[in-house]
Design a protein around this motif. Sequence first.
Motif, PDB file in Angstrom:
ATOM      1  N   LEU A  43       0.968   2.598  -9.740  1.00 33.10           N
ATOM      2  CA  LEU A  43       0.330   1.587  -9.294  1.00 33.10           C
ATOM      3  C   LEU A  43      -0.273   1.534  -7.860  1.00 33.10           C
ATOM      4  O   LEU A  43      -1.487   1.308  -7.340  1.00 33.10           O
ATOM      5  N   GLY A  44       0.720   2.211  -7.022  1.00 34.16           N
ATOM      6  CA  GLY A  44       0.052   2.032  -5.558  1.00 34.16           C
ATOM      7  C   GLY A  44      -0.784   3.118  -5.141  1.00 34.16           C
ATOM      8  O   GLY A  44      -1.673   2.928  -4.811  1.00 34.16           O
ATOM      9  N   ASP A  45      -0.575   4.614  -5.983  1.00 36.12           N
ATOM     10  CA  ASP A  45      -1.703   5.549  -5.774  1.00 36.12           C
ATOM     11  C   ASP A  45      -2.817   4.895  -6.164  1.00 36.12           C
ATOM     12  O   ASP A  45      -4.128   5.170  -5.779  1.00 36.12           O
ATOM     13  N   ILE A  46      -3.084   4.265  -7.351  1.00 37.96           N
ATOM     14  CA  ILE A  46      -4.085   3.728  -7.822  1.00 37.96           C
ATOM     15  C   ILE A  46      -5.123   2.668  -6.842  1.00 37.96           C
ATOM     16  O   ILE A  46      -6.141   2.749  -6.621  1.00 37.96           O
ATOM     17  N   PRO A 101       2.537  -8.915 -12.013  1.00 34.69           N
ATOM     18  CA  PRO A 101       1.726  -8.644 -10.749  1.00 34.69           C
ATOM     19  C   PRO A 101       0.536  -9.580 -10.441  1.00 34.69           C
ATOM     20  O   PRO A 101       0.126  -9.922  -9.501  1.00 34.69           O
ATOM     21  N   ALA A 102       0.157 -10.071 -11.621  1.00 36.50           N
ATOM     22  CA  ALA A 102      -1.098 -11.260 -11.438  1.00 36.50           C
ATOM     23  C   ALA A 102      -0.357 -12.399 -10.998  1.00 36.50           C
ATOM     24  O   ALA A 102      -1.093 -13.058  -9.954  1.00 36.50           O
ATOM     25  N   LEU A 103       0.826 -12.702 -10.887  1.00 34.46           N
ATOM     26  CA  LEU A 103       1.532 -13.897 -10.309  1.00 34.46           C
ATOM     27  C   LEU A 103       1.333 -13.541  -8.721  1.00 34.46           C
ATOM     28  O   LEU A 103       1.108 -14.431  -7.920  1.00 34.46           O
ATOM     29  N   PHE A 104       1.630 -12.241  -8.383  1.00 34.27           N
ATOM     30  CA  PHE A 104       1.547 -11.896  -6.980  1.00 34.27           C
ATOM     31  C   PHE A 104       0.303 -11.960  -6.484  1.00 34.27           C
ATOM     32  O   PHE A 104       0.025 -12.533  -5.245  1.00 34.27           O
ATOM     33  N   THR A 128      -5.371  -9.376   2.547  1.00 29.29           N
ATOM     34  CA  THR A 128      -5.172  -8.046   2.009  1.00 29.29           C
ATOM     35  C   THR A 128      -3.951  -8.249   0.941  1.00 29.29           C
ATOM     36  O   THR A 128      -3.010  -9.058   1.090  1.00 29.29           O
ATOM     37  N   LEU A 129      -3.915  -7.492  -0.171  1.00 29.00           N
ATOM     38  CA  LEU A 129      -3.128  -7.704  -1.299  1.00 29.00           C
ATOM     39  C   LEU A 129      -1.617  -6.909  -0.803  1.00 29.00           C
ATOM     40  O   LEU A 129      -1.877  -5.685  -0.534  1.00 29.00           O
ATOM     41  N   TRP A 130      -0.602  -7.609  -0.949  1.00 27.71           N
ATOM     42  CA  TRP A 130       0.595  -6.794  -1.050  1.00 27.71           C
ATOM     43  C   TRP A 130       1.450  -6.895  -2.177  1.00 27.71           C
ATOM     44  O   TRP A 130       1.338  -7.953  -2.921  1.00 27.71           O
ATOM     45  N   LEU A 131       2.040  -5.967  -2.651  1.00 23.40           N
ATOM     46  CA  LEU A 131       2.985  -5.577  -3.983  1.00 23.40           C
ATOM     47  C   LEU A 131       4.191  -5.031  -3.378  1.00 23.40           C
ATOM     48  O   LEU A 131       4.224  -4.152  -2.700  1.00 23.40           O
ATOM     49  N   PRO A 132       5.370  -5.691  -3.895  1.00 22.87           N
ATOM     50  CA  PRO A 132       6.638  -5.159  -3.679  1.00 22.87           C
ATOM     51  C   PRO A 132       6.697  -3.771  -4.371  1.00 22.87           C
ATOM     52  O   PRO A 132       6.033  -3.239  -5.453  1.00 22.87           O
ATOM     53  N   ASP A 133       7.652  -2.940  -3.886  1.00 25.94           N
ATOM     54  CA  ASP A 133       7.713  -1.405  -4.171  1.00 25.94           C
ATOM     55  C   ASP A 133       7.992  -1.191  -5.516  1.00 25.94           C
ATOM     56  O   ASP A 133       7.476  -0.059  -6.021  1.00 25.94           O
ATOM     57  N   PHE A 134       8.865  -2.017  -6.115  1.00 21.88           N
ATOM     58  CA  PHE A 134       9.196  -1.836  -7.583  1.00 21.88           C
ATOM     59  C   PHE A 134       7.975  -1.918  -8.368  1.00 21.88           C
ATOM     60  O   PHE A 134       8.062  -1.201  -9.737  1.00 21.88           O
ATOM     61  N   THR A 165       4.610  -1.110  -7.055  1.00 21.30           N
ATOM     62  CA  THR A 165       3.615   0.092  -6.718  1.00 21.30           C
ATOM     63  C   THR A 165       4.352   1.496  -7.026  1.00 21.30           C
ATOM     64  O   THR A 165       3.402   2.322  -7.241  1.00 21.30           O
ATOM     65  N   ARG A 166       5.365   1.403  -7.355  1.00 19.81           N
ATOM     66  CA  ARG A 166       6.023   2.948  -7.822  1.00 19.81           C
ATOM     67  C   ARG A 166       6.024   2.960  -9.199  1.00 19.81           C
ATOM     68  O   ARG A 166       6.287   3.989  -9.792  1.00 19.81           O
ATOM     69  N   ARG A 167       5.511   1.722 -10.118  1.00 24.26           N
ATOM     70  CA  ARG A 167       5.565   1.958 -11.404  1.00 24.26           C
ATOM     71  C   ARG A 167       4.434   2.779 -11.960  1.00 24.26           C
ATOM     72  O   ARG A 167       3.153   2.799 -11.346  1.00 24.26           O
ATOM     73  N   SER A 168       4.774   3.874 -12.551  1.00 22.70           N
ATOM     74  CA  SER A 168       3.896   4.977 -13.179  1.00 22.70           C
ATOM     75  C   SER A 168       3.008   4.501 -14.340  1.00 22.70           C
ATOM     76  O   SER A 168       3.621   4.009 -15.277  1.00 22.70           O
ATOM     77  N   ILE A 169       1.842   4.867 -14.343  1.00 24.33           N
ATOM     78  CA  ILE A 169       0.975   4.630 -15.352  1.00 24.33           C
ATOM     79  C   ILE A 169       0.402   5.894 -15.760  1.00 24.33           C
ATOM     80  O   ILE A 169      -0.278   6.820 -15.173  1.00 24.33           O
TER      81      ILE A 169
END
Length: 200
Positions: free
Chosen positions: A26-29, A64-67, A78-84, A86-90
């Motif tokens: 998700l972080g890559d995207i 993630p929508a809650l964040f 700017t948007l921040w998301l926790p590592d768990f 952004t590391r999730r793979s799709i």
Amino acid sequence: MNKRRSGALRGLAQVGTRKKPEGSTLGDILETLGDRSFGWGFMLVGIVNLLPLPFGSNAILGIPALFVATQLMLGRRTLWLPDFMTRRSISQKKWRAGALSALPVARPLARLTRERYTRVFRGGAEKPFGLLMLVTSLVLCLPLPLTGWLPAIACFVVGIGLVERDGVIVTLGGVIALAAITVAATMAFAIYAGFLLATG
């Protein structure tokens, strides 16, 4: 005269053609899609939750929508998301399936979008709208029948509007969000009333 191409659809196509056989996180995207991170965040949540997944999956995939909505409500730039997250793979296959599910909504909207009514994005207007999307995100996470698709579509439409800075499309997404909340409240009341009748 060159026909204007939607930045939102260009971004989706860009991610869809990435050559990463193991999939993208998700972080890559988000990094690939660039700025206007709140819009992309809502679009990604919408796409993922439009996938044909087992009942109840939205209770996790809607988090993630809650964040995103909470940070929009708090007025973050700017948007921040926790590592768990952004590391999730799709995987490419899942991403492609979600993008294809979203295209019937995305294509007609993309033809209509342009930068307009930008006052929607100024003067603190994002805070009450963030609250509306926070409630919509909570609805998305509820394991209730018939309540998953509408909030996912609302997130996706709002995301397109934010990416394109189109206040009309953002407002349309807000209307869909209100409809999603109404449907969820009706379903919850029906289930509660049915429980009272069964136990009474």
